[in-house]
Design a protein around this motif. Structure first.
Motif, PDB file in Angstrom:
ATOM      1  N   GLY A 237       5.287  65.102  47.799  1.00  0.00           N
ATOM      2  CA  GLY A 237       4.134  65.584  48.540  1.00  0.00           C
ATOM      3  C   GLY A 237       2.793  65.251  47.936  1.00  0.00           C
ATOM      4  N   VAL A 238       2.768  64.792  46.685  1.00  0.00           N
ATOM      5  CA  VAL A 238       1.492  64.419  46.084  1.00  0.00           C
ATOM      6  C   VAL A 238       1.041  63.074  46.658  1.00  0.00           C
ATOM      7  CG1 VAL A 238       2.374  63.101  44.112  1.00  0.00           C
ATOM      8  CG2 VAL A 238       0.235  64.407  43.893  1.00  0.00           C
ATOM      9  N   SER A 239      -0.258  62.848  46.700  1.00  0.00           N
ATOM     10  CA  SER A 239      -0.792  61.598  47.240  1.00  0.00           C
ATOM     11  C   SER A 239      -0.220  60.408  46.485  1.00  0.00           C
ATOM     12  CB  SER A 239      -2.315  61.576  47.129  1.00  0.00           C
ATOM     13  OG  SER A 239      -2.896  62.658  47.818  1.00  0.00           O
ATOM     14  N   PRO A 240       0.185  59.337  47.191  1.00  0.00           N
ATOM     15  CA  PRO A 240       0.644  58.147  46.476  1.00  0.00           C
ATOM     16  C   PRO A 240      -0.485  57.578  45.629  1.00  0.00           C
ATOM     17  CG  PRO A 240       0.324  57.659  48.800  1.00  0.00           C
ATOM     18  CD  PRO A 240       0.203  59.144  48.655  1.00  0.00           C
ATOM     19  N   PHE A 241      -0.136  57.001  44.492  1.00  0.00           N
ATOM     20  CA  PHE A 241      -1.179  56.486  43.595  1.00  0.00           C
ATOM     21  C   PHE A 241      -2.009  55.412  44.304  1.00  0.00           C
ATOM     22  CE2 PHE A 241      -2.692  53.462  40.397  1.00  0.00           C
ATOM     23  CZ  PHE A 241      -3.462  54.313  39.611  1.00  0.00           C
ATOM     24  N   VAL A 242      -1.361  54.511  45.034  1.00  0.00           N
ATOM     25  CA  VAL A 242      -2.055  53.507  45.835  1.00  0.00           C
ATOM     26  C   VAL A 242      -1.973  53.942  47.297  1.00  0.00           C
ATOM     27  CG1 VAL A 242      -2.104  51.106  46.600  1.00  0.00           C
ATOM     28  CG2 VAL A 242      -1.580  51.647  44.212  1.00  0.00           C
ATOM     29  N   THR A 243      -3.112  54.069  47.932  1.00  0.00           N
ATOM     30  CA  THR A 243      -3.145  54.497  49.319  1.00  0.00           C
ATOM     31  C   THR A 243      -2.846  53.314  50.241  1.00  0.00           C
ATOM     32  OG1 THR A 243      -4.904  56.055  48.711  1.00  0.00           O
ATOM     33  CG2 THR A 243      -4.521  55.679  51.060  1.00  0.00           C
ATOM     34  N   PRO A 244      -1.821  53.386  51.072  1.00  0.00           N
ATOM     35  CA  PRO A 244      -1.546  52.284  52.006  1.00  0.00           C
ATOM     36  C   PRO A 244      -2.738  52.037  52.931  1.00  0.00           C
ATOM     37  CG  PRO A 244       0.288  53.841  51.932  1.00  0.00           C
ATOM     38  CD  PRO A 244      -0.841  54.481  51.190  1.00  0.00           C
ATOM     39  N   ASN A 245      -2.919  50.779  53.321  1.00  0.00           N
ATOM     40  CA  ASN A 245      -4.058  50.422  54.166  1.00  0.00           C
ATOM     41  C   ASN A 245      -4.104  51.251  55.448  1.00  0.00           C
ATOM     42  OD1 ASN A 245      -4.715  48.570  52.240  1.00  0.00           O
ATOM     43  ND2 ASN A 245      -4.135  46.772  53.435  1.00  0.00           N
ATOM     44  N   LYS A 246      -2.945  51.451  56.066  1.00  0.00           N
ATOM     45  CA  LYS A 246      -2.915  52.179  57.332  1.00  0.00           C
ATOM     46  C   LYS A 246      -3.277  53.657  57.160  1.00  0.00           C
ATOM     47  CE  LYS A 246       2.071  53.159  57.105  1.00  0.00           C
ATOM     48  NZ  LYS A 246       3.367  52.991  57.814  1.00  0.00           N
ATOM     49  N   SER A 247      -3.170  54.158  55.931  1.00  0.00           N
ATOM     50  CA  SER A 247      -3.485  55.567  55.666  1.00  0.00           C
ATOM     51  C   SER A 247      -4.859  55.755  55.040  1.00  0.00           C
ATOM     52  CB  SER A 247      -2.420  56.179  54.743  1.00  0.00           C
ATOM     53  OG  SER A 247      -1.126  56.049  55.288  1.00  0.00           O
ATOM     54  N   PHE A 248      -5.511  54.665  54.666  1.00  0.00           N
ATOM     55  CA  PHE A 248      -6.802  54.757  53.988  1.00  0.00           C
ATOM     56  C   PHE A 248      -7.839  55.300  54.972  1.00  0.00           C
ATOM     57  CE2 PHE A 248     -10.266  53.691  51.240  1.00  0.00           C
ATOM     58  CZ  PHE A 248      -9.709  53.543  49.972  1.00  0.00           C
ATOM     59  N   TYR A 249      -8.645  56.238  54.510  1.00  0.00           N
ATOM     60  CA  TYR A 249      -9.602  56.889  55.394  1.00  0.00           C
ATOM     61  C   TYR A 249     -10.603  55.888  55.968  1.00  0.00           C
ATOM     62  CZ  TYR A 249     -13.279  56.702  51.795  1.00  0.00           C
ATOM     63  OH  TYR A 249     -14.212  56.272  50.882  1.00  0.00           O
ATOM     64  N   ARG A 250     -11.074  56.185  57.162  1.00  0.00           N
ATOM     65  CA  ARG A 250     -12.127  55.383  57.787  1.00  0.00           C
ATOM     66  C   ARG A 250     -13.189  56.318  58.336  1.00  0.00           C
ATOM     67  NH1 ARG A 250     -12.373  52.956  63.817  1.00  0.00           N
ATOM     68  NH2 ARG A 250     -14.569  52.354  63.736  1.00  0.00           N
ATOM     69  N   VAL A 251     -14.411  56.195  57.830  1.00  0.00           N
ATOM     70  CA  VAL A 251     -15.544  56.954  58.341  1.00  0.00           C
ATOM     71  C   VAL A 251     -16.691  55.972  58.548  1.00  0.00           C
ATOM     72  CG1 VAL A 251     -17.200  58.802  57.926  1.00  0.00           C
ATOM     73  CG2 VAL A 251     -14.845  59.059  57.124  1.00  0.00           C
ATOM     74  N   ASP A 252     -17.074  55.724  59.803  1.00  0.00           N
ATOM     75  CA  ASP A 252     -18.223  54.871  60.099  1.00  0.00           C
ATOM     76  C   ASP A 252     -18.796  55.289  61.438  1.00  0.00           C
ATOM     77  OD1 ASP A 252     -16.752  53.378  62.201  1.00  0.00           O
ATOM     78  OD2 ASP A 252     -15.661  52.499  60.522  1.00  0.00           O
ATOM     79  N   THR A 253     -19.773  54.548  61.927  1.00  0.00           N
ATOM     80  CA  THR A 253     -20.487  54.953  63.143  1.00  0.00           C
ATOM     81  C   THR A 253     -20.148  54.083  64.339  1.00  0.00           C
ATOM     82  OG1 THR A 253     -22.364  53.514  62.606  1.00  0.00           O
ATOM     83  CG2 THR A 253     -22.417  55.769  61.748  1.00  0.00           C
ATOM     84  N   LEU A 254     -19.114  53.255  64.245  1.00  0.00           N
ATOM     85  CA  LEU A 254     -18.818  52.303  65.310  1.00  0.00           C
ATOM     86  C   LEU A 254     -17.707  52.798  66.229  1.00  0.00           C
ATOM     87  CD1 LEU A 254     -19.029  48.898  63.435  1.00  0.00           C
ATOM     88  CD2 LEU A 254     -20.712  49.955  64.929  1.00  0.00           C
ATOM     89  N   LEU A 255     -17.923  52.647  67.541  1.00  0.00           N
ATOM     90  CA  LEU A 255     -16.892  52.975  68.513  1.00  0.00           C
ATOM     91  C   LEU A 255     -15.902  51.824  68.660  1.00  0.00           C
ATOM     92  CD1 LEU A 255     -18.977  54.704  71.330  1.00  0.00           C
ATOM     93  CD2 LEU A 255     -17.633  55.758  69.527  1.00  0.00           C
ATOM     94  N   THR A 256     -16.383  50.607  68.457  1.00  0.00           N
ATOM     95  CA  THR A 256     -15.533  49.423  68.540  1.00  0.00           C
ATOM     96  C   THR A 256     -15.519  48.736  67.188  1.00  0.00           C
ATOM     97  OG1 THR A 256     -16.105  49.100  70.868  1.00  0.00           O
ATOM     98  CG2 THR A 256     -15.157  47.225  69.705  1.00  0.00           C
ATOM     99  N   VAL A 257     -14.342  48.518  66.631  1.00  0.00           N
ATOM    100  CA  VAL A 257     -14.228  47.875  65.327  1.00  0.00           C
ATOM    101  C   VAL A 257     -14.562  46.390  65.459  1.00  0.00           C
ATOM    102  CG1 VAL A 257     -12.661  47.273  63.454  1.00  0.00           C
ATOM    103  CG2 VAL A 257     -12.497  49.511  64.539  1.00  0.00           C
ATOM    104  N   PRO A 258     -15.493  45.872  64.678  1.00  0.00           N
ATOM    105  CA  PRO A 258     -15.831  44.446  64.749  1.00  0.00           C
ATOM    106  C   PRO A 258     -14.638  43.572  64.351  1.00  0.00           C
ATOM    107  CG  PRO A 258     -17.505  45.673  63.546  1.00  0.00           C
ATOM    108  CD  PRO A 258     -16.348  46.604  63.731  1.00  0.00           C
ATOM    109  N   LYS A 259     -14.477  42.471  65.044  1.00  0.00           N
ATOM    110  CA  LYS A 259     -13.459  41.482  64.700  1.00  0.00           C
ATOM    111  C   LYS A 259     -14.158  40.142  64.517  1.00  0.00           C
ATOM    112  CE  LYS A 259      -9.587  43.966  66.718  1.00  0.00           C
ATOM    113  NZ  LYS A 259      -8.410  43.935  67.610  1.00  0.00           N
ATOM    114  N   VAL A 260     -14.794  40.034  63.364  1.00  0.00           N
ATOM    115  CA  VAL A 260     -15.652  38.894  63.062  1.00  0.00           C
ATOM    116  C   VAL A 260     -14.805  37.672  62.723  1.00  0.00           C
ATOM    117  CG1 VAL A 260     -17.517  38.071  61.573  1.00  0.00           C
ATOM    118  CG2 VAL A 260     -17.395  40.502  62.212  1.00  0.00           C
ATOM    119  N   ASP A 261     -15.179  36.548  63.284  1.00  0.00           N
ATOM    120  CA  ASP A 261     -14.490  35.287  62.985  1.00  0.00           C
ATOM    121  C   ASP A 261     -14.976  34.781  61.629  1.00  0.00           C
ATOM    122  OD1 ASP A 261     -13.431  32.731  62.840  1.00  0.00           O
ATOM    123  OD2 ASP A 261     -13.746  32.315  64.963  1.00  0.00           O
ATOM    124  N   PRO A 262     -14.100  34.679  60.627  1.00  0.00           N
ATOM    125  CA  PRO A 262     -14.549  34.229  59.301  1.00  0.00           C
ATOM    126  C   PRO A 262     -15.081  32.801  59.305  1.00  0.00           C
ATOM    127  CG  PRO A 262     -12.165  34.306  59.407  1.00  0.00           C
ATOM    128  CD  PRO A 262     -12.656  34.961  60.658  1.00  0.00           C
TER     129      PRO A 262
END
Length: 529
Positions: A237-262
């Motif tokens: 039950g303790v937090s994993p030492f490395v947080t998986p990407n899918k579980s990593f928190y996301r806090v921002d102001t965008l309604l649509t996630v940018p998908k920028v062409d590199p």
């Protein structure tokens, strides 16, 4: 809709934003989108009802709604840098909605003069009556008499009542109304609207998930340190030492996630520098890359909250880019800008004092996820994200704090915000039921760029007792802890506090996240039975 929603986020009062992050978490954006959709639907229904009697007002309301969408896109932050692309969805919405409302009103027999058109047959009947009798009253009486006689005759002939009723809708339909043409026109307008939405998303040059995953990031010239065997607490039950990407928190102001062409991405480094630099994605891939384990924390995190995570990042040291550009005397800040126009101000010292501040390209062994800043973002140990962690970065200006104000500082947050020493109880959860006897509590503590020296736990009002720390992986990384205690029957409160390596003990003084991060001690109540 996205433009309107983004404007609502930008214009919302600070306390309202704080409430949304605290109480709604990652559901705040879907709820906002749903609210905008409901508001638009209610507005459209109101326009339709008003249009039954005042068609010009209804058409004006429709035009106003489209203009508001265009204004929101033109004046607010946008994922597109091209002005035409920014307003294209609003223009399409305006044209389709206006044309649709106009055709609906026309199909129902309304003119823009505010009255319903009369069928030609009715006009002909009235004219015939006037010509024959010279009196509209007598003509109407004659028509009524004829209708009554016809009804009696029809009844005597055995005409079915249902058949007579079925003819009524046809009689009420406006002259020239073609249902098939109306439906075809409606579907055509819908197709134009949908096509415009697709075009508006394609024009900025976004990429899909397969394209992102196909990118190969070279091996780092400076690899992350090998993690000690005991960095993770062996407690369920303790937090994993490395947080998986899918579980990593996301806090921002965008309604649509940018998908920028590199392939089209570029970072401009300018301002108080000797040489302006323009770096594309390939330029960064070909530079010396470093790999580091770094814990990030959001300033919106409440005491004991979820907005903290640990990941392995790979990227280009920001200090090396600054040395190449040549920082001029007097500069004390960097203003970084995201693809959507959001700005962040970072102390220059934190980027040049030897800490592992990065232009990150990868996260936990893969290219940055779209949610976390693909193709490039900033990662700076020891600072809250709102003053350091610019995602989808496109501009990097060396400047002075006196010469600008960033997005969040304009909204009442502190200019500089080092992460405060904090700790959290992961297990047991609040109001968990625990059996009497030997019990265990565990969690994480963090004080990025200072490190954790000690964690203590208090049972009820008893003395502070030292917990067992997991092995340390570095001062920029959170540290797990375990506390074993003897649980006796009844309800008990467990409280945790940490001490960083400068000797600073985590404060018990309670403070909200605004303006520079929350403070206080996390506790949890358990029931032993």
């Amino acid at each position: 809709m996205v433009g309107v929603g983004t404007q609502m986020i930008d214009l919302a009062p600070g306390p309202l934003k704080d409430w949304a992050v605290k109480n709604l978490g990652t559901a705040d954006k879907p709820i906002l989108v749903g609210g905008v959709l409901v508001a638009v639907a209610v507005f459209a229904m109101a326009a339709g009802v008003i249009g039954l009697k005042r068609p010009r007002v209804a058409l004006g309301m429709t035009v106003l709604l489209g203009l508001l969408a265009i204004l929101a896109a033109a004046t607010g932050r946008s994922l597109a840098t091209n002005g035409v692309v920014r307003v294209l969805p609003g223009v399409i919405t305006l044209l389709v909605a206006t044309a649709g409302m106009y055709l609906v009103l026309r199909s129902r027999g309304y003119s823009l003069r505010g009255s319903r058109k009369q069928p030609p047959e009715a006009d002909a009947t009235a004219t015939s009556s006037l010509t024959t009798t010279g009196s509209p009253t007598s003509g109407a009486s004659a028509t009524a008499g004829q209708a009554a006689g016809a009804e009696i005759a029809g009844t005597e002939a055995g005409t079915e009542t249902a058949g007579a009723h079925a003819a009524i809708p046809e009689a009420e339909a406006p002259s020239g109304f073609d249902r098939r043409k109306f439906l075809v026109t409606t579907f055509a307008l819908g197709a134009v609207g949908a096509g415009g939405a697709v075009v508006s998303r394609v024009l900025p040059g976004g990429v899909d998930e397969a394209t992102r995953r196909a990118i190969r990031i070279p091996a780092a010239a400076s690899r992350a340190k090998v993690l000690p065997a005991g960095v993770a607490a062996n407690v369920a039950g303790v937090s994993p030492f490395v947080t998986p990407n899918k579980s990593f928190y996301r806090v921002d102001t965008l309604l649509t996630v940018p998908k920028v062409d590199p392939r089209n991405w570029e970072l401009r480094v300018h301002g108080m520098v000797d040489r302006e630099l323009r770096l594309n994605f390939a330029d960064l891939l070909n530079r010396r890359l470093v790999e580091r384990d770094i814990t990030l924390t959001c300033v919106s995190n409440e005491v004991g909250g979820p907005y903290v995570g640990n990941a392995r990042w790979i990227g280009v040291p920001i200090a090396e880019i600054l040395r190449e550009a040549g920082v001029q005397a007097g500069a004390d800040a960097v203003k970084s800008t995201s693809v959507d126009g959001l700005t962040i101000g970072t102390p220059l010292q934190a980027l040049t004092d030897g800490r592992d501040a990065l232009f990150a390209l990868g996260m936990n062994g893969e290219p940055l996820p779209f949610d976390h800043g693909f193709p490039v973002r900033m990662v700076v140990p020891g600072l809250y994200g709102y003053v350091s962690a610019t995602k989808w970065i496109v501009d990097f200006e060396v400047t002075r704090f006196d010469d600008f104000s960033a997005y969040w500082t304009d909204r009442g947050w502190a200019v500089e915000a080092p992460i405060k020493t904090a700790s959290r109880i992961d297990v047991p959860k609040g109001f968990a039921r625990v059996k009497p006897g030997p019990a265990v509590a565990a969690g994480v503590a963090w004080a990025q760029h200072r490190g954790i020296a000690k964690v203590e736990v208090q049972v009820d009002d008893g003395p502070w007792q030292e917990a067992q720390l997991a092995d340390e992986a570095g001062i920029d990384i959170w540290r797990q802890w375990t506390f074993r205690w003897n649980a006796t029957s009844g309800n008990h409160t467990l409280t945790v506090r940490a001490t960083d390596k400068t000797g600073q003990v985590q404060t018990a003084d309670r403070a909200a996240p605004r303006p520079n991060g929350s403070s206080g001690l996390h506790n949890t109540v358990v029931m032993v039975e």
